[in-house]
Design a protein around this motif. Structure first.
Motif, PDB file in Angstrom:
ATOM      1  N   PRO A 145      62.004 182.049 -50.695  1.00 35.41           N
ATOM      2  CA  PRO A 145      62.371 182.981 -49.814  1.00 35.41           C
ATOM      3  C   PRO A 145      63.009 184.246 -50.653  1.00 35.41           C
ATOM      4  O   PRO A 145      63.530 184.004 -51.785  1.00 35.41           O
ATOM      5  CB  PRO A 145      63.493 182.588 -48.827  1.00 35.41           C
ATOM      6  N   ALA A 161      68.258 185.494 -48.535  1.00 30.23           N
ATOM      7  CA  ALA A 161      68.542 183.994 -47.979  1.00 30.23           C
ATOM      8  C   ALA A 161      69.530 183.251 -48.536  1.00 30.23           C
ATOM      9  O   ALA A 161      69.755 182.123 -48.209  1.00 30.23           O
ATOM     10  CB  ALA A 161      67.041 183.332 -47.887  1.00 30.23           C
ATOM     11  N   HIS A 203      70.209 179.111 -53.606  1.00 30.87           N
ATOM     12  CA  HIS A 203      69.192 178.884 -52.435  1.00 30.87           C
ATOM     13  C   HIS A 203      69.035 177.504 -52.347  1.00 30.87           C
ATOM     14  O   HIS A 203      68.704 176.716 -53.294  1.00 30.87           O
ATOM     15  CB  HIS A 203      67.816 179.523 -52.829  1.00 30.87           C
TER      16      HIS A 203
END
Length: 189
Positions: free
Chosen positions: A2, A6, A177
């Motif tokens: 992503p 994110a 992430h």
């Protein structure tokens, strides 16, 4: 992967010199385990290999951590038995060529310099490490290995690890992430 928005910032700050960059790498190494992926982004000379040297020291690798520019990837055995795999994707033509290296993402700590955009779908969790380096100071090389005026690097400097060219402040941001990094904190100090 992503987009970086994110993720969650684990660290954002200025590092005054290469010693501070290596020290941050040693601290970060204390959080790492098999299956961890770090994607390092920054221009030539930003400090990607310097940070990786700190990771290597923190993971107690055998031997010296050096830029894998010409060999593309180096595997460093560690005291824990979980190898540190250091990849330089600068000369790779795309994700397929990175895949051809047949890296052990699950059983190693993998650090990929110049890996942004090449690792989509490789891991559910990873760290984006962005290093910014001021430009325009004497002796610095640009992204293309040339000095600020666009001239080739002076004799001897082109063969030097760009991370070792100048010792000056860098801005470093680590964005986490995925679920692996939920609740994980990087201590300062």
């Amino acid at each position: 992967m992503p987009p970086p928005a994110a993720g969650r910032v684990l660290f954002a700050g200025d590092l005054v010199d290469t010693e501070a960059t290596e020290a941050l790498g040693r601290r970060l190494a204390g959080l790492l385990r098999a299956g961890d992926l770090l994607v390092l982004t920054g221009p030539l000379g930003a400090g990607k290999t310097t940070l990786t040297r700190g990771l290597g020291a923190g993971l107690q690798v055998r031997g010296q951590v050096a830029s894998p520019t010409f060999v593309l990837a180096r595997t460093h055995p560690t005291a824990s038995g979980v190898p540190l795999v250091h990849v330089d994707a600068y000369r790779l033509g795309g994700a397929d060529e990175l895949d051809d290296l047949d890296l052990d993402y699950e059983g190693s700590v993998v650090v990929v310099e110049w890996g942004a955009g090449l690792l989509d779908g490789v891991a559910e969790s990873w760290l984006d490490v962005v290093i910014e380096r001021p430009t325009g100071a004497g002796g610095e090389l640009g992204d293309d290995g040339r000095d600020p005026e666009g001239l080739p690097a002076p004799d001897g400097l082109a063969d030097t690890d760009p991370d070792d060219v100048a010792d000056e402040p860098r801005r470093l941001t680590i964005t986490a992430h995925g679920p692996r990094w939920e609740g994980v904190r990087l201590t300062t100090g």
